[in-house]
Scaffold this active site. Sequence first.
Site, PDB file in Angstrom:
ATOM      1  N   HIS A 203       0.801  -1.223   0.000  1.00  0.00           N
ATOM      2  CA  HIS A 203       0.000   0.000   0.000  1.00  0.00           C
ATOM      3  C   HIS A 203       0.836   1.276   0.000  1.00  0.00           C
ATOM      4  O   HIS A 203       0.298   2.352  -0.185  1.00  0.00           O
ATOM      5  CB  HIS A 203      -0.925   0.038   1.214  1.00  0.00           C
ATOM      6  CG  HIS A 203      -0.207   0.376   2.486  1.00  0.00           C
ATOM      7  ND1 HIS A 203       0.538  -0.545   3.175  1.00  0.00           N
ATOM      8  CD2 HIS A 203      -0.076   1.546   3.152  1.00  0.00           C
ATOM      9  CE1 HIS A 203       1.081   0.037   4.224  1.00  0.00           C
ATOM     10  NE2 HIS A 203       0.732   1.307   4.249  1.00  0.00           N
TER      11      HIS A 203
HETATM   12  C1  UD1 Z   1      -2.338   6.098   5.134  1.00  0.00           C
HETATM   13  C2  UD1 Z   1      -1.011   6.592   5.722  1.00  0.00           C
HETATM   14  C3  UD1 Z   1       0.015   5.467   5.714  1.00  0.00           C
HETATM   15  C4  UD1 Z   1      -0.547   4.236   6.402  1.00  0.00           C
HETATM   16  C5  UD1 Z   1      -1.826   3.831   5.696  1.00  0.00           C
HETATM   17  C6  UD1 Z   1      -2.440   2.593   6.261  1.00  0.00           C
HETATM   18  C7  UD1 Z   1      -0.457   8.964   5.385  1.00  0.00           C
HETATM   19  C8  UD1 Z   1       0.421   9.900   4.655  1.00  0.00           C
HETATM   20  N1  UD1 Z   1      -0.437   7.683   4.946  1.00  0.00           N
HETATM   21  O1  UD1 Z   1      -2.145   5.823   3.755  1.00  0.00           O
HETATM   22  O2  UD1 Z   1       1.173   5.897   6.400  1.00  0.00           O
HETATM   23  O3  UD1 Z   1       0.387   3.192   6.333  1.00  0.00           O
HETATM   24  O4  UD1 Z   1      -2.752   4.932   5.797  1.00  0.00           O
HETATM   25  O5  UD1 Z   1      -3.605   2.246   5.581  1.00  0.00           O
HETATM   26  O6  UD1 Z   1      -1.128   9.366   6.316  1.00  0.00           O
HETATM   27  N2  UD1 Z   1      -9.340   5.291   0.736  1.00  0.00           N
HETATM   28  C9  UD1 Z   1     -10.549   4.653   0.805  1.00  0.00           C
HETATM   29  N3  UD1 Z   1     -11.124   4.480   2.021  1.00  0.00           N
HETATM   30  C10 UD1 Z   1     -10.546   4.913   3.154  1.00  0.00           C
HETATM   31  C11 UD1 Z   1      -9.321   5.577   3.089  1.00  0.00           C
HETATM   32  C12 UD1 Z   1      -8.710   5.751   1.880  1.00  0.00           C
HETATM   33  O7  UD1 Z   1     -11.102   4.228  -0.183  1.00  0.00           O
HETATM   34  O8  UD1 Z   1     -11.138   4.711   4.221  1.00  0.00           O
HETATM   35  C13 UD1 Z   1      -8.677   5.461  -0.565  1.00  0.00           C
HETATM   36  C14 UD1 Z   1      -8.906   6.777  -1.221  1.00  0.00           C
HETATM   37  O9  UD1 Z   1      -9.034   6.534  -2.586  1.00  0.00           O
HETATM   38  C15 UD1 Z   1      -7.627   7.537  -0.983  1.00  0.00           C
HETATM   39  C16 UD1 Z   1      -6.590   6.444  -0.883  1.00  0.00           C
HETATM   40  O10 UD1 Z   1      -7.287   5.318  -0.376  1.00  0.00           O
HETATM   41  O11 UD1 Z   1      -7.336   8.451  -1.972  1.00  0.00           O
HETATM   42  C17 UD1 Z   1      -5.441   6.802   0.024  1.00  0.00           C
HETATM   43  O12 UD1 Z   1      -5.913   7.154   1.325  1.00  0.00           O
HETATM   44  P1  UD1 Z   1      -5.015   8.047   2.328  1.00  0.00           P
HETATM   45  O13 UD1 Z   1      -5.700   8.233   3.591  1.00  0.00           O
HETATM   46  O14 UD1 Z   1      -4.558   9.253   1.599  1.00  0.00           O
HETATM   47  O15 UD1 Z   1      -3.706   7.219   2.574  1.00  0.00           O
HETATM   48  P2  UD1 Z   1      -3.390   5.684   2.742  1.00  0.00           P
HETATM   49  O16 UD1 Z   1      -2.857   5.183   1.468  1.00  0.00           O
HETATM   50  O17 UD1 Z   1      -4.486   4.906   3.358  1.00  0.00           O
END
Ligand code: UD1
Length: 360
Positions: A203
């Site tokens: 991820h």
């Molecule tokens: C975040 C953390 C990372 C952690 C990870 C665990 C930061 C910079 N990154 O990354 O350190 O290891 O969480 O999961 O804070 N999305 C969903 N549902 C959700 C959340 C996210 O569909 O509940 C999708 C969205 O399309 C979003 C993408 O995942 O754009 C990324 O989500 P984001 O919260 O930006 O970061 P993570 O990749 O989850």
Amino acid sequence: ARVLTVLGTRPEIIKLSPVIPLLEERFDHILVHSGQHYSYEVDAIFFEELSLPSPRYTLGVGSAQHGEQTARILARLEPILLQERPDLVLVQGDTNTTMAGALCAAKLGFPVVHLEAGGRSFNRAMPEELNRIIVDHIAEILLAADEIAAANLRAEGLPDERIHVIGSTAIDAALRHRERAATSTILQQLELTPGSYLALTLHRAENTEPTTLPGIVRALNELAESYRIVFPVHPRTAAALERQGLQLSPHILAIRPLGYLDTLCLVQSAQALLTDSGGLQEEAAVLGTPILLVRNETEWRYLVDAGVAVLIGNSYEDILAGAATWLSPTGLSRLRNARSPIVSGAAERAVAIMEAAVNT
Ligand code: UD1
């Protein structure tokens, strides 16, 4: 005394899960959820499975660019901090929620406690690395998982009296739930027999970019000719695969993200775990499953030094070479027979240090 905890993503929920019940018992405890993670399968399911109390406040920030996401947390947390006036503010790890929570509190003069302080990949291109560095330099109490993390903090000039080595709460959580996880039916649901497959998760930002993900997928698709691979796909990775038009081999069993107990069960019965996750490698170390890290560096150096995990890299060539070496019978038995470096009791130590801090 009053403690306010800010969390927002799956790893924060899991790693704070052994700490929160102790805080509820010993402090006037206020739980704030940023809403960085909001989908049931990466958020609410963990509150249910880990029997955590519902947050008193939810900020509902959702996904956005880093600046925007961080700004929303700052703006929405500030009035809550001003109203609640906590004696300590607890944050965990390295996410945007961790950093925004710590920054907001420190600017208002509320002392910050950082759980998992001092982890360093020494790769500043990672968003997590910047978050960790900022939080460690504005926190009053630095709770480091191991001596390597404590040494990283000292090397950055942080004073000894702020630094405490307490172990990892991810280990506490995994030890506590290991037996319940054995009752999970995930293997039957996926028609898997123990020891017959590899578990895979990916991820991190650096592994989901167009410069890296295509090579990773090509290597995994080749590996899938010889191994059954089970891949719970993180929402970020699912979006990147789709956006980049990448196809996983039909031999890879790609599934939705799993809950905590199903994840522990899947990893426990896997031949090996291929991952770029921090928490999951600690869970695998508790369960005795060999760990191949699809990364070039790690903040959990102690697992690599102990020999239970190995860094194989994240290029097409590195992954295939790493798999050839470490998934061989000799490679696997070397990883399996290494002495596990895990220690329990981090949550209790964390809360004891917080109690001492408010009583002086
Ligand atoms: C975040 C953390 C990372 C952690 C990870 C665990 C930061 C910079 N990154 O990354 O350190 O290891 O969480 O999961 O804070 N999305 C969903 N549902 C959700 C959340 C996210 O569909 O509940 C999708 C969205 O399309 C979003 C993408 O995942 O754009 C990324 O989500 P984001 O919260 O930006 O970061 P993570 O990749 O989850």
